[in-house]
Design an enzyme around this catalytic site. Structure first.
Site, short mmCIF file in Angstrom:
data_model
loop_
_atom_site.label_atom_id
_atom_site.label_comp_id
_atom_site.label_asym_id
_atom_site.label_seq_id
_atom_site.Cartn_x
_atom_site.Cartn_y
_atom_site.Cartn_z
N ARG A 190 0.84 -1.20 0.00
CA ARG A 190 0.00 0.00 0.00
C ARG A 190 0.88 1.25 0.00
O ARG A 190 2.07 1.20 0.27
CB ARG A 190 -0.92 0.01 1.20
CG ARG A 190 -0.18 0.16 2.52
CD ARG A 190 -1.09 0.02 3.72
NE ARG A 190 -1.30 -1.38 4.05
CZ ARG A 190 -1.94 -1.80 5.15
NH1 ARG A 190 -2.44 -0.93 6.02
NH2 ARG A 190 -2.07 -3.08 5.40
N ASP A 192 0.52 5.46 1.45
CA ASP A 192 -0.31 6.31 2.32
C ASP A 192 -1.01 7.42 1.54
O ASP A 192 -0.62 7.75 0.42
CB ASP A 192 0.57 6.99 3.37
CG ASP A 192 1.03 6.02 4.43
OD1 ASP A 192 0.40 4.96 4.58
OD2 ASP A 192 2.03 6.32 5.10
N TYR A 234 11.97 4.11 -3.84
CA TYR A 234 11.19 5.31 -3.54
C TYR A 234 12.05 6.54 -3.82
O TYR A 234 13.28 6.49 -3.68
CB TYR A 234 10.79 5.34 -2.07
CG TYR A 234 9.58 4.51 -1.72
CD1 TYR A 234 8.31 5.05 -1.80
CD2 TYR A 234 9.71 3.19 -1.29
CE1 TYR A 234 7.19 4.29 -1.46
CE2 TYR A 234 8.60 2.43 -0.95
CZ TYR A 234 7.34 2.99 -1.04
OH TYR A 234 6.23 2.24 -0.70
N ARG A 261 9.59 7.87 4.96
CA ARG A 261 9.31 9.23 5.42
C ARG A 261 10.04 9.55 6.73
O ARG A 261 10.43 10.70 6.96
CB ARG A 261 7.81 9.45 5.57
CG ARG A 261 7.11 9.51 4.20
CD ARG A 261 5.61 9.35 4.30
NE ARG A 261 5.04 10.31 5.23
CZ ARG A 261 3.81 10.23 5.70
NH1 ARG A 261 3.02 9.22 5.33
NH2 ARG A 261 3.36 11.14 6.52
#
Lengths: 246, 246
Positions: free
Chosen positions: B51, B53, B111, B199
């Site tokens: 998933r 966010d 990422y 993050r």
């Protein structure tokens, strides 16, 4: 009274254009709402260099307003930004003479139309560029653009629903060039522009770039003065009011 | 049944994340809605690599699904794109073996975190970058990043509200480099990532880049295994799931 000139950027995506319309979210309305709040409820009106349509962006739109508040010139930008929504940003605020007028004193305006010129779309630029999947003949587009430069009656590039009488404007510069990031940018600088003029010029240049129209037809289209001879209006979201010069 | 693997980009701005949640607009829900329509109302479920966010974007997210429809492999992307909203775009659709699993078979994920590193904000990139007005010490950030590379228990970089037991992951690569357009990009490639791990790493690297934290503290933060020692979680909108490798 002090007259303040502000240079403002906005992302046109979520606005029903620049100008106040009843019940709609517009750039002018958002700025006037904040200014009125700063003036403890006394209505403050702003005057911009001109309106922009729904979906059209601005990097360097300019407006002025008058105030009796005693705030240093560069503080106005900070104060406004702290209260404005995040799709409006004031770059600069400065004191100007009583004579300054954001609309009447415009010398030049620059618009840029961003085309994403590659086969695949880019959803991260979908609200800032027009996607053109097929190759464009930039030489043909630049050849045609040369015919637009100069002082002409631009009735052929003016949307039908306008009541402006004088359709003579001066275009100082048009260029079509490849940027990096797979973009092709149309830059156009002029004394001022008729309603949807930049988007109709863009649509016509696109037809020329796709070889649907010969580049040497451009002069005749302008001379004919008939909107029917020009091409379809390009969509608003590719267009940005880049800079206003006084 | 045929198994289809799709590579998908989405702009996370208008989604409540990837995964289906009752009553919310999510990426999974929008894709399943379209697939179910294509299957004449028979529910079709998709399985993604993982998933993302709310607010996080994807350039190369991957999912699979099974179908009894007889459609050529590359046609699936076209058919889906014609019905999907314009903030989702399928880059590629391909037939895969029955054994393929979009989550279990992931080898590497990349990422990228985009920082707008200049004094002025850019409202046209406000939903894709985190604005950092002060200068960053990239050498210090890269020095600290080197300590993250390798196989470690990454409890220190895991959001508290998770029930994952095994917090050992392998990070293959992290680099922090200046791009053009005033951006600084954090690239991170790993075997997989814990909840909000990228993050939290980004937030910690930012504190190091701003000299709020010494670069040689990074090894101790990881070893300590305590989320409290790492910095605040960077906002979601700067983050993009760039690529998934199988």
């Amino acid at each position: 009274m002090t007259k303040i000139k502000c240079t403002v950027a906005y992302d046109g995506t979520q606005f029903h254009g620049y100008q106040v319309q009843p019940g709609k979210r517009t750039v002018q309305r958002e700025i006037e709402k904040v200014l009125t709040r700063m003036h403890h409820g006394r209505t403050v009106k702003i005057v911009a260099s001109g309106r922009t349509d729904a979906g059209v962006h601005a990097l360097g739109q300019v407006f002025h307003f008058e105030t009796m508040l005693n705030i240093p010139e560069e503080r106005w930008a900070m104060a406004l930004n702290s209260m404005l929504p995040d799709d409006i940003h004031i770059w600069r605020s400065e004191f100007v003479s009583d004579q300054f007028h954001a609309r009447y004193d415009v010398k030049k305006k620059e618009y840029r139309y961003r085309l994403l010129t590659r086969p695949e779309p880019d959803l991260f630029r979908r609200t800032y560029t027009m996607h053109v999947a097929q190759p464009l003949d930039l030489a043909a587009m630049n050849q045609a653009a040369a015919a637009v430069v100069g002082t002409h009656d631009f009735s052929c590039f003016c949307a039908a629903n306008t009541n402006v009488k004088d359709k003579v404007r001066t275009v100082y510069h048009i260029s079509i060039s490849k940027a990096d990031n797979d973009e092709t940018v149309i830059r156009i600088i002029g004394s001022g522009f008729l309603y949807q003029m930049v988007r109709i010029i863009t649509g016509t240049l696109l037809d020329i770039g796709m070889h649907k129209l010969e580049p040497d037809r451009m002069a005749g289209i302008i001379e004919g003065g008939d909107r029917q001879n020009a091409s379809a209006t390009a969509p608003p979201h590719g267009l940005t009011l880049w800079q206003v010069t006084y």
